[in-house]
Design an enzyme around this catalytic site. Structure first.
Site, mmCIF file in Angstrom:
data_model
loop_
_atom_site.group_PDB
_atom_site.id
_atom_site.type_symbol
_atom_site.label_atom_id
_atom_site.label_comp_id
_atom_site.label_asym_id
_atom_site.label_seq_id
_atom_site.Cartn_x
_atom_site.Cartn_y
_atom_site.Cartn_z
ATOM 1 N N HIS A 127 30.143 22.400 42.447
ATOM 2 C CA HIS A 127 29.747 23.804 42.186
ATOM 3 C C HIS A 127 28.540 23.884 41.253
ATOM 4 C CE1 HIS A 127 33.427 25.692 43.980
ATOM 5 N NE2 HIS A 127 33.963 24.519 43.637
ATOM 6 N N ASN A 199 37.891 30.434 45.531
ATOM 7 C CA ASN A 199 36.911 30.085 46.561
ATOM 8 C C ASN A 199 36.879 31.186 47.611
ATOM 9 O OD1 ASN A 199 36.028 27.630 45.542
ATOM 10 N ND2 ASN A 199 37.401 26.397 46.812
ATOM 11 N N HIS A 391 38.471 27.688 33.448
ATOM 12 C CA HIS A 391 39.624 26.790 33.400
ATOM 13 C C HIS A 391 40.842 27.495 34.003
ATOM 14 C CE1 HIS A 391 42.700 24.096 32.264
ATOM 15 N NE2 HIS A 391 42.021 23.472 31.331
ATOM 16 N N TYR A 414 39.620 20.728 34.388
ATOM 17 C CA TYR A 414 38.596 21.696 33.971
ATOM 18 C C TYR A 414 38.254 21.571 32.493
ATOM 19 C CZ TYR A 414 38.640 23.753 38.561
ATOM 20 O OH TYR A 414 38.513 23.922 39.906
HETATM 21 FE FE1 HDD Z 1 37.411 23.085 41.164
HETATM 22 C C1 HDD Z 1 34.617 23.739 39.411
HETATM 23 C C2 HDD Z 1 37.265 26.213 42.642
HETATM 24 C C3 HDD Z 1 40.106 22.308 43.175
HETATM 25 C C4 HDD Z 1 37.783 20.164 39.528
HETATM 26 N N1 HDD Z 1 36.179 24.665 41.065
HETATM 27 C C5 HDD Z 1 35.071 24.736 40.277
HETATM 28 C C6 HDD Z 1 34.439 26.016 40.462
HETATM 29 C C7 HDD Z 1 35.187 26.711 41.370
HETATM 30 C C8 HDD Z 1 36.279 25.861 41.746
HETATM 31 C C9 HDD Z 1 34.915 28.109 41.884
HETATM 32 C C10 HDD Z 1 33.164 26.472 39.779
HETATM 33 C C11 HDD Z 1 33.467 27.126 38.467
HETATM 34 C C12 HDD Z 1 32.186 27.625 37.842
HETATM 35 O O1 HDD Z 1 31.564 28.518 38.448
HETATM 36 O O2 HDD Z 1 31.848 27.120 36.782
HETATM 37 N N2 HDD Z 1 38.426 24.043 42.669
HETATM 38 C C13 HDD Z 1 38.282 25.356 43.042
HETATM 39 C C14 HDD Z 1 39.356 25.726 43.937
HETATM 40 C C15 HDD Z 1 40.136 24.632 44.096
HETATM 41 C C16 HDD Z 1 39.567 23.574 43.290
HETATM 42 C C17 HDD Z 1 39.525 27.109 44.551
HETATM 43 C C18 HDD Z 1 41.387 24.452 44.907
HETATM 44 C C19 HDD Z 1 42.191 25.388 45.198
HETATM 45 N N3 HDD Z 1 38.680 21.510 41.356
HETATM 46 C C20 HDD Z 1 39.735 21.391 42.229
HETATM 47 C C21 HDD Z 1 40.440 20.147 41.974
HETATM 48 C C22 HDD Z 1 39.798 19.544 40.919
HETATM 49 C C23 HDD Z 1 38.687 20.416 40.556
HETATM 50 C C24 HDD Z 1 41.650 19.671 42.743
HETATM 51 C C25 HDD Z 1 40.089 18.240 40.233
HETATM 52 C C26 HDD Z 1 41.193 17.610 40.265
HETATM 53 N N4 HDD Z 1 36.346 22.096 39.766
HETATM 54 C C27 HDD Z 1 36.714 20.928 39.193
HETATM 55 C C28 HDD Z 1 35.803 20.509 38.066
HETATM 56 C C29 HDD Z 1 34.792 21.694 38.005
HETATM 57 C C30 HDD Z 1 35.254 22.576 39.156
HETATM 58 C C31 HDD Z 1 35.251 19.148 38.186
HETATM 59 C C32 HDD Z 1 33.316 21.352 38.006
HETATM 60 C C33 HDD Z 1 32.690 22.217 36.956
HETATM 61 C C34 HDD Z 1 33.801 22.787 36.243
HETATM 62 O O3 HDD Z 1 34.976 22.387 36.811
HETATM 63 O O4 HDD Z 1 33.741 23.506 35.286
HETATM 64 O O5 HDD Z 1 36.528 20.376 36.887
#
Ligand code: HDD
Length: 752
Positions: A127, A199, A391, A414
């Site tokens: 993202h 999402n 988060h 997160y």
């Molecule tokens: Fe995630 C970012 C949505 C599963 C780990 N995720 C991130 C963002 C969105 C989502 C919208 C952007 C947030 C922003 O604008 O800063 N993610 C989802 C949805 C998921 C999902 C709807 C499943 C239902 N994500 C998911 C899993 C993991 C992550 C299973 C790790 C085990 N996601 C992350 C992250 C991010 C992230 C690596 C990258 C930047 C952040 O968190 O802040 O931690």
């Protein structure tokens, strides 16, 4: 004597400094050319545009800071160092003589360059590409019977910050790539921050968060050459999803039109997981969150999306910012699907802990519980959009988690990711992340600590700080985890048996689409697999599709020139869910862009345009005049686009008031082609008409406009082409066509 020498040296130095400080007289020998129109003394800040207010800020302890303490006006101040010393020159490093070496003692040089060297922070691992805006959420009050969260109470207004994103691409990638979109909202509620990290697709690739690095490694560019950027059309992605069939449902959505939205304003949002809601009596229900856009759900066509990626890679963020600046504030209703909190945690046989499954809205309707309005653009992209940290564990009392294993990995991930991205554990003190509820934690020190904590006893129990802070109870608003029973069993790395059905819901999705949506889906699969090099991967994905739907598999196989395999799994019958389809309803045309081609040298083509512009604007749409040259066309009529700057992809509908001849900057085509020297119509206008026609957009024509239509090979009798004598005759019908987004019947689908 020595004192005299020192004084002389000082006097000399003072003279030199005076020389330096005196601005060189422009035009004298050795002076640089003057900058254009430079203000020569500090001025007050420029008046702000209404959408340029700074982010709401609170101090780290939650106290109001009034005027944002961290906001720094650039205008009107003398340039200083970061420690407030005023500077007289920022264009020349301190040197031993004008042509001499640079001196190490130049603190301003070192500070300026060092800070610049560290301006970039690691982009989000997923993202990374996003755009965010401020807004408000107002609760309807009807959710209080299932959820005690105060922000859902009737009329309660909560400030929010929403960030939209793509998943796979880097920060500088294009907006319109085929990808899932993030839709993350931070609610600054009075009871603590609530982050709904959603999402635009209601299911996820994986059922257990431990597989997140696998799917992301597969989807990201290949590690050897780092290509392709922001695409899923490559071998590693299809290698993974074809071998990992729990991804199939998500892949179906990703190959559908949902993955190329027309606008962030026209996307649904889904919390994906099932959450547990708790009401004031302590009763619980299970629920899924949905965002329903007021403008409906609309998409680009794939060819358009590809063109836009080159013509305007910022298409979605520009659309969002422009809409807000023009006062067309996008809105979504927050809705919930509510299910009884039974020990099985299933609904109509669907496992609510499986994030690869939806509950069709026909089985559990989405009940609207509040309205989100996005109404203020950011002031500074980095400070707000880049530094915002969401988060899934930021929850207010009344919203609790379930045992979805995908959610649990997120609860860890997160906070962890922000440590490296934002450089330490105090990221919630960054202005955009500061809660609007009072904060009184015992977290101390660490990189970038902004709070100046008083007291000597950041521990409990203590007597030295009078026992503070005290623990809240249920009556005083404490977040108390619901004492849900923990599943009995042994420790094991295993998914429940109910997670094993990977094909029923993908089939449900396919069979719920309208014919034209099915056709788009087939083309997307064929395109993406067609980009893979490994034959074995294509064949394996066809085996997956055979288990989804035989027709889908056969059509994709035909496009790839491969035999369609037989299904290997028994196919359960499914009842379609019409709510999944995005075609067939009529929506308000607000915020749509209407291109109007005129001839700058033909005053007749400007007749009726004042009134037409008013009609379009009054309908919440944006008229854009396109002419051979920019500037004033007539009193009050300015060409906002020229044939050089306009491309069809920007417009939702095209109106032709003229058939302008080729402008001098048109590249002539071959003599026998449209646009050749002497040809009747500028080739770029012809291309615009042809693309709008191909992309099933409404076209309106009057006056000489019909000649441009004919030159493009279209005619007034074609579907979705509205002809008339005047703009007023034509626009009403064009507006009606816009309600359905496109003229879908222009190219009837070949699939039933
Ligand atoms: Fe995630 C970012 C949505 C599963 C780990 N995720 C991130 C963002 C969105 C989502 C919208 C952007 C947030 C922003 O604008 O800063 N993610 C989802 C949805 C998921 C999902 C709807 C499943 C239902 N994500 C998911 C899993 C993991 C992550 C299973 C790790 C085990 N996601 C992350 C992250 C991010 C992230 C690596 C990258 C930047 C952040 O968190 O802040 O931690």
């Amino acid at each position: 004597k020595p004192a005299k020498v020192v004084k002389e040296a000082l006097d000399k130095a003072a003279e030199k400094v005076a020389d330096l400080v005196t601005p060189p007289v422009p035009g004298t020998p050795g002076s640089a050319p003057p900058p254009l129109d430079p203000p020569d003394e500090p001025q007050g800040p420029l008046p702000r545009k209404p959408d340029q207010a700074s982010p709401q800020t609170r101090s780290a302890t939650g106290a109001e800071t009034g005027a944002p303490a961290d906001a720094r006006e650039q205008q009107g101040e003398y340039l200083t160092t970061s420690t407030g010393t005023r500077l007289y020159d920022t264009d020349h490093s301190l040197k031993a003589g004008a042509r001499g070496p640079t001196l190490l003692q130049d603190h301003h040089l070192r500070e300026k360059i060092t800070h610049f060297d560290h301006e970039r922070i690691p982009e989000r691992v997923v993202h990374a590409r996003g755009a965010a805006v401020h807004g408000v959420f107002v609760g309807y009050g009807n959710a209080t019977n299932v959820c005690k969260a105060g922000f859902l109470a009737e009329g309660v207004t909560t400030p929010v910050f929403t960030r939209f994103s793509t998943v796979v691409g880097s920060r500088g990638s294009a907006d319109t790539v085929r990808d899932t979109r993030g839709f993350a909202t931070k609610f600054y509620t009075a009871e603590g921050t609530f982050d709904l990290v959603a999402n635009n697709i209601p299911v996820f690739f994986i059922q257990d968060g431990i597989k997140f690095p696998d799917i992301i490694h597969a989807a990201k560019p290949h590690p050897d050459r780092e290509i392709p950027q922001a695409q899923s059309a490559h071998d590693t992605f299809w290698d993974f999803v074809s071998t990992h069939t729990e991804a199939t449902h998500h892949v179906m959505w990703q190959m559908s039109d949902r993955a190329v939205p027309r606008s962030y304003r026209m996307m649904e949002g889904f919390g994906v997981h099932t959450f547990r809601l708790v009401n004031a009596e302590g009763q619980t229900s299970l629920a899924k969150f949905h965002w329903k856009p007021k403008l409906g759900v609309h998409s680009l066509l794939w060819e358009e999306a590809q063109l836009i990626a080159g013509v305007d890679p910022d298409f979605h963020r520009r659309d969002l910012f422009d809409a807000i600046e023009s006062g067309a504030f996008p809105q979504w209703e927050l809705g919930i699907q509510v299910f009884p909190d039974t020990p099985e945690q299933t609904f109509e046989g669907i496992d609510l802990l499986d994030s690869t499954k939806i509950v069709p809205e026909e089985l559990a309707p989405v009940q609207p519980i509040g309205m989100l309005t996005l109404n203020r653009n950011t002031t500074n992209y980095f400070a707000e959009t880049e530094q915002v940290a969401f988060h899934v564990g930021h929850l207010p009392p009344g919203i609790d988690v379930t045992d979805d294993p995908l959610l649990h990995a997120r609860l860890f991930s997160y906070i962890d990711t922000q440590l490296s991205r934002l450089g330490g554990p105090n990221f919630n003190q960054i202005p955009i992340n500061r809660p609007h509820a009072p904060v009184n934690d015992m977290l101390r020190d660490g990189f970038h600590q902004h709070a100046v904590h008083s007291g000597v006893a950041p521990y409990k129990p203590n007597t030295l700080d009078g026992g503070c802070p005290f623990m809240a109870g249920l009556e005083t608003g404490a977040y108390v985890e619901f004492p849900a029973p923990v599943a009995e069993g042994v420790k094991e790395r295993r998914a429940p048996a109910s997670f094993a059905d990977h094909f029923t819901q993908p089939r449900l999705f396919y069979r719920s689409l309208s014919p034209v949506e099915k056709e788009h889906l087939v083309r997307a699969f064929t395109f993406e697999l067609g980009k893979c090099y490994e034959q074995a991967i294509k064949e394996r994905e066809l085996r997956v599709l055979a288990n989804v739907d035989a027709e889908l598999c056969a059509l994709v196989a035909a496009g790839l020139g491969l035999p369609a395999p037989e299904a290997t799994e028994p196919a359960a019958e499914v009842a379609p869910s019409p709510a999944v389809s995005q075609i067939g309803q009529v929506w308000p045309p607000d915020g749509r862009l209407i291109g109007i081609v005129v001839d700058a040298d033909d005053p007749a083509s400007l007749d009726g345009l004042h009134a037409l512009r008013q009609t379009i604007t009054a309908g919440g749409m944006v008229p854009l005049l396109i002419a051979a040259r920019g500037g004033q066309l007539d009193e009050g009529l300015v060409a906002q686009r020229t044939f050089l700057t306009a491309r069809s992809i920007e417009f939702d509908a095209l109106l032709l008031a003229a058939a302008p001849p080729p402008a001098p900057d048109a590249i002539p085509a071959r003599d026998d082609k449209a646009g050749a020297p002497g040809a009747a119509v500028d080739p770029r206008v012809v291309l615009m008409v042809q693309e709008c026609y191909r992309h099933a957009k409404a076209i309106g024509v009057w006056g000489n406009g019909e000649a441009a239509l004919l030159e493009a090979g279209c005619s007034a009798g074609d579907l979705g082409v509205v002809a008339g004598e005047t703009p007023a005759d034509v626009f009403g019908e064009v507006q009606t066509l816009l309600g359905e987004h496109r003229v879908w019947d222009r190219f009837p689908a070949t699939i039933a």
